[in-house]
Scaffold this motif. Structure first.
Motif, PDB file in Angstrom:
ATOM      1  N   SER A  22       0.953  -1.153  -0.085  1.00 10.14           N
ATOM      2  CA  SER A  22      -0.173  -0.054   0.141  1.00 10.14           C
ATOM      3  C   SER A  22       0.731   1.281  -0.028  1.00 10.14           C
ATOM      4  CB  SER A  22      -0.981   0.000   1.397  1.00 10.14           C
ATOM      5  OG  SER A  22      -1.690  -1.060   1.380  1.00 10.14           O
ATOM      6  N   LEU A  23       1.985   1.069   0.672  1.00  9.61           N
ATOM      7  CA  LEU A  23       3.033   2.268   0.721  1.00  9.61           C
ATOM      8  C   LEU A  23       3.385   2.549  -0.593  1.00  9.61           C
ATOM      9  CD1 LEU A  23       5.482   3.012   3.633  1.00  9.61           C
ATOM     10  CD2 LEU A  23       6.333   3.119   0.929  1.00  9.61           C
ATOM     11  N   GLN A  24       3.878   1.391  -1.446  1.00  9.94           N
ATOM     12  CA  GLN A  24       4.185   1.557  -2.589  1.00  9.94           C
ATOM     13  C   GLN A  24       3.219   2.052  -3.662  1.00  9.94           C
ATOM     14  OE1 GLN A  24       7.618   1.571  -3.553  1.00  9.94           O
ATOM     15  NE2 GLN A  24       8.024   0.654  -1.399  1.00  9.94           N
ATOM     16  N   ASP A  25       1.956   1.733  -3.539  1.00  5.88           N
ATOM     17  CA  ASP A  25       0.943   2.399  -4.267  1.00  5.88           C
ATOM     18  C   ASP A  25       0.695   3.925  -4.248  1.00  5.88           C
ATOM     19  OD1 ASP A  25      -0.044  -0.295  -4.915  1.00  5.88           O
ATOM     20  OD2 ASP A  25      -1.734  -0.039  -3.376  1.00  5.88           O
ATOM     21  N   ALA A  26       1.298   4.344  -3.208  1.00  5.32           N
ATOM     22  CA  ALA A  26       1.243   5.809  -2.745  1.00  5.32           C
ATOM     23  C   ALA A  26       2.273   6.386  -3.535  1.00  5.32           C
ATOM     24  CB  ALA A  26       1.043   5.987  -1.331  1.00  5.32           C
ATOM     25  N   VAL A  27       3.604   5.679  -3.080  1.00  7.29           N
ATOM     26  CA  VAL A  27       4.473   6.553  -3.684  1.00  7.29           C
ATOM     27  C   VAL A  27       4.488   6.490  -5.181  1.00  7.29           C
ATOM     28  CG1 VAL A  27       7.076   5.749  -4.228  1.00  7.29           C
ATOM     29  CG2 VAL A  27       6.148   5.417  -2.191  1.00  7.29           C
ATOM     30  N   ALA A  28       4.012   5.300  -5.981  1.00  5.67           N
ATOM     31  CA  ALA A  28       3.801   5.244  -7.509  1.00  5.67           C
ATOM     32  C   ALA A  28       2.919   6.403  -7.894  1.00  5.67           C
ATOM     33  CB  ALA A  28       3.324   3.766  -8.064  1.00  5.67           C
ATOM     34  N   LEU A  29       1.669   6.473  -6.947  1.00  3.39           N
ATOM     35  CA  LEU A  29       0.586   7.524  -7.501  1.00  3.39           C
ATOM     36  C   LEU A  29       1.478   9.020  -7.299  1.00  3.39           C
ATOM     37  CD1 LEU A  29      -2.405   7.234  -7.860  1.00  3.39           C
ATOM     38  CD2 LEU A  29      -2.475   7.837  -5.646  1.00  3.39           C
ATOM     39  N   GLY A  30       2.045   9.181  -6.422  1.00  2.00           N
ATOM     40  CA  GLY A  30       2.795  10.341  -6.240  1.00  2.00           C
ATOM     41  C   GLY A  30       3.780  10.520  -7.642  1.00  2.00           C
ATOM     42  N   LYS A  31       4.378   9.665  -7.989  1.00  2.00           N
ATOM     43  CA  LYS A  31       5.236   9.886  -9.141  1.00  2.00           C
ATOM     44  C   LYS A  31       4.479   9.951 -10.383  1.00  2.00           C
ATOM     45  CE  LYS A  31       8.583   6.519 -11.142  1.00  2.00           C
ATOM     46  NZ  LYS A  31       9.723   7.210 -11.660  1.00  2.00           N
ATOM     47  N   CYS A  32       3.521   9.471 -10.528  1.00  2.00           N
ATOM     48  CA  CYS A  32       2.745   9.522 -12.019  1.00  2.00           C
ATOM     49  C   CYS A  32       1.971  10.743 -12.050  1.00  2.00           C
ATOM     50  CB  CYS A  32       1.659   8.441 -11.960  1.00  2.00           C
ATOM     51  SG  CYS A  32       2.349   6.767 -12.085  1.00  2.00           S
ATOM     52  N   VAL A  33       1.856  11.636 -10.873  1.00  5.39           N
ATOM     53  CA  VAL A  33       1.003  12.956 -11.283  1.00  5.39           C
ATOM     54  C   VAL A  33       1.812  14.192 -11.256  1.00  5.39           C
ATOM     55  CG1 VAL A  33      -1.310  12.051  -9.951  1.00  5.39           C
ATOM     56  CG2 VAL A  33       0.625  13.336  -8.663  1.00  5.39           C
ATOM     57  N   GLU A  34       3.235  13.756 -11.310  1.00  2.22           N
ATOM     58  CA  GLU A  34       4.184  14.790 -11.341  1.00  2.22           C
ATOM     59  C   GLU A  34       3.911  15.623 -12.617  1.00  2.22           C
ATOM     60  OE1 GLU A  34       8.155  12.464  -9.647  1.00  2.22           O
ATOM     61  OE2 GLU A  34       8.053  12.607 -11.743  1.00  2.22           O
ATOM     62  N   LYS A  35       3.563  15.159 -13.452  1.00  5.18           N
ATOM     63  CA  LYS A  35       3.303  15.953 -14.864  1.00  5.18           C
ATOM     64  C   LYS A  35       2.036  16.666 -14.877  1.00  5.18           C
ATOM     65  CE  LYS A  35       6.762  13.482 -17.560  1.00  5.18           C
ATOM     66  NZ  LYS A  35       6.839  12.389 -18.300  1.00  5.18           N
ATOM     67  N   GLY A  36       1.122  16.612 -13.772  1.00  2.00           N
ATOM     68  CA  GLY A  36       0.043  17.292 -14.088  1.00  2.00           C
ATOM     69  C   GLY A  36      -1.374  16.057 -13.968  1.00  2.00           C
ATOM     70  N   ILE A  37      -2.332  16.602 -13.885  1.00  2.00           N
ATOM     71  CA  ILE A  37      -3.787  15.762 -13.681  1.00  2.00           C
ATOM     72  C   ILE A  37      -4.749  16.628 -14.339  1.00  2.00           C
ATOM     73  CG2 ILE A  37      -2.902  14.140 -11.964  1.00  2.00           C
ATOM     74  CD1 ILE A  37      -4.422  15.611  -9.829  1.00  2.00           C
TER      75      ILE A  37
END
Ligand SMILES: Cc1cc2nc3c(=O)[nH]c(=O)nc-3n(C[C@H](O)[C@H](O)[C@H](O)COP(=O)(O)OP(=O)(O)OC[C@H]3O[C@@H](n4cnc5c(N)ncnc54)[C@H](O)[C@@H]3O)c2cc1C
Length: 373
Positions: free
Chosen positions: A321-336
């Motif tokens: 679950s912690l890795q889900d959160a980390v990946a999510l943060g990484k994926c929104v870097e370029k905007g949403i």
């Protein structure tokens, strides 16, 4: 330092709504806020709940991203250990409250949710609609959000066995049975595997407690003989798990059988089990599993137990679950904004889906042999 709220992209504020303010929801909120996203996290329960069990937490932070280091330091202080659920939750909640980009709303149940081309939203039991560029389901193993991502497979499946969770304060043990502060045994010790795994653990003291305060002694064991009882008490309905069993719901005869079994176990785990049985603080958790086919639909995504439910024998649910959160943060870097949200979440799914499927599948061999003999 507080970041500029217009920094995410195109001078507009990026926003997210998260359903569930337990461990996964709080970690996802903190990770998104790190990227400048303004997050509203809602939970149907109040903030003063308590969870008694211990979680095995991976602490290593070497070579990790800033967000991963932050989350791992918050949940474990940077070292692998067994931490009390309530300690992890209170540290994450304090961090979320400190963050001006996070709006935490308790006692707020989501009753409906949906999305269109511009946004995703939830409707709460107070009749409010909360909109965001993305919507994250962190609403646990019985997830409602999951129905919008995988309508063909909305429920986790009962694995045919349960886990009993017992714990006691070290202070309530006779002195000669206490592990002592130089105890350097494994974070979790399997003390028996005949007729179901049995684990003992020394759980780190509660956050904010004084040095003189005690640790807890935890004892967890698996039991594949209670499916009828679980169904009779409404805890399992067909193959769907509805709720855990609290000590007060457990019939006297079952407690007597468990005490008889525990009386043969080594100390201090025996004492922890017997204490929880006698004080009816024992908790029974029907084990369930969910192997996801999808994690994302448009601008809605799942994290934590809403996304994947592994058997506890994997000891991976929280760490993934912690890795889900980390990946999510990484994926929104370029905007949403607009279509960026769809691309960001599609990337999140491509980073996480195979890993979490493998993680759940790794526990299924045990479940198939022990839960459905
Ligand atoms: C016996 C057992 C032992 C385990 N041991 C380990 C271990 O050693 N290591 C490990 O890594 N993991 C372990 N796990 C797994 C770990 O506990 C979970 O994976 C982790 O806590 C993630 O939980 P979560 O936040 O996703 O879900 P939950 O904690 O279930 O949170 C879901 C939240 O959503 C809220 N919610 C639900 N519906 C709504 C709604 N409609 N509106 C608003 N709010 C809503 C709920 O109130 C709740 O707060 C174990 C699990 C079990 C059962």
């Amino acid at each position: 330092m507080v970041k500029n709220i217009f920094e995410n992209t195109k001078d507009q504020i990026a926003t997210a709504v998260i359903v569930g303010a337990s461990l996964s929801g709080l970690m996802a909120g903190i990770a998104l806020a790190q990227e400048g996203v303004h997050v509203t996290i809602v939970d149907k329960v109040g903030e003063n709940r308590r969870g008694g069990s211990g979680l095995r937490v991976d602490g290593g932070t070497f070579g990790q991203s800033k967000t991963e280091k932050l989350l791992k330091n918050l949940v474990s202080g940077g070292k692998s250990s067994v931490q009390l659920w309530s300690s992890i939750e209170s540290r994450l909640r304090a961090e979320a409250k400190r963050n001006v980009k996070i709006d935490l709303r308790y006692n707020t149940r989501v009753v409906a949710l949906d999305q269109d081309d511009d946004a995703a939203w939830v409707v709460t039991d107070q009749g409010k609609t909360i909109r965001g560029d993305i919507l994250i389901g962190a609403d646990g193993h019985n997830s409602q959000v999951r129905g919008h991502i995988a309508p063909h497979k909305p429920h986790a499946t009962y694995s045919g066995y349960m886990g009993w969770i017992a714990s006691m304060s070290e202070d309530d043990l006779p002195e000669h049975l206490r592990p002592g502060f130089d105890y350097d045994g494994p974070a979790v010790e399997m003390f028996d595997s005949f007729d179901g795994f049995k684990f003992g653990s020394v759980i780190e003291r509660e956050e904010g407690s004084s040095e003189s305060e005690s640790r807890r002694i935890g004892c967890t064991w698996y039991d594949n003989k209670r499916s009828d009882l679980l169904r009779r008490l409404g805890s399992v309905d067909g193959m769907v798990v509805r709720h855990s069993l609290n000590g007060s719901d457990i019939p006297e005869q079952t407690l007597n059988e468990l005490a008889e079994q525990a009386s043969y176990w080594p100390e201090p785990w025996q004492s922890a089990a017997l204490y929880a049985i006698q004080t009816r603080t024992l908790i029974g958790i029907p084990i369930k599993e969910y192997v996801p086919d999808r994690l994302v639909n448009g601008r809605i995504a799942l994290v934590g137990d809403a996304a994947h439910v592994p058997a506890p024998v994997t000891a991976s649910g929280f760490n993934e679950s912690l890795q889900d959160a980390v990946a999510l943060g990484k994926c929104v870097e370029k905007g949403i904004h607009g279509q960026e949200a769809i691309q960001a979440l599609a990337k999140y799914e491509s980073l996480r889906l195979d890993k979490v499927r493998e993680m759940v599948q790794s526990g299924q061999f045990y479940s198939q042999s022990f839960g459905r003999p």
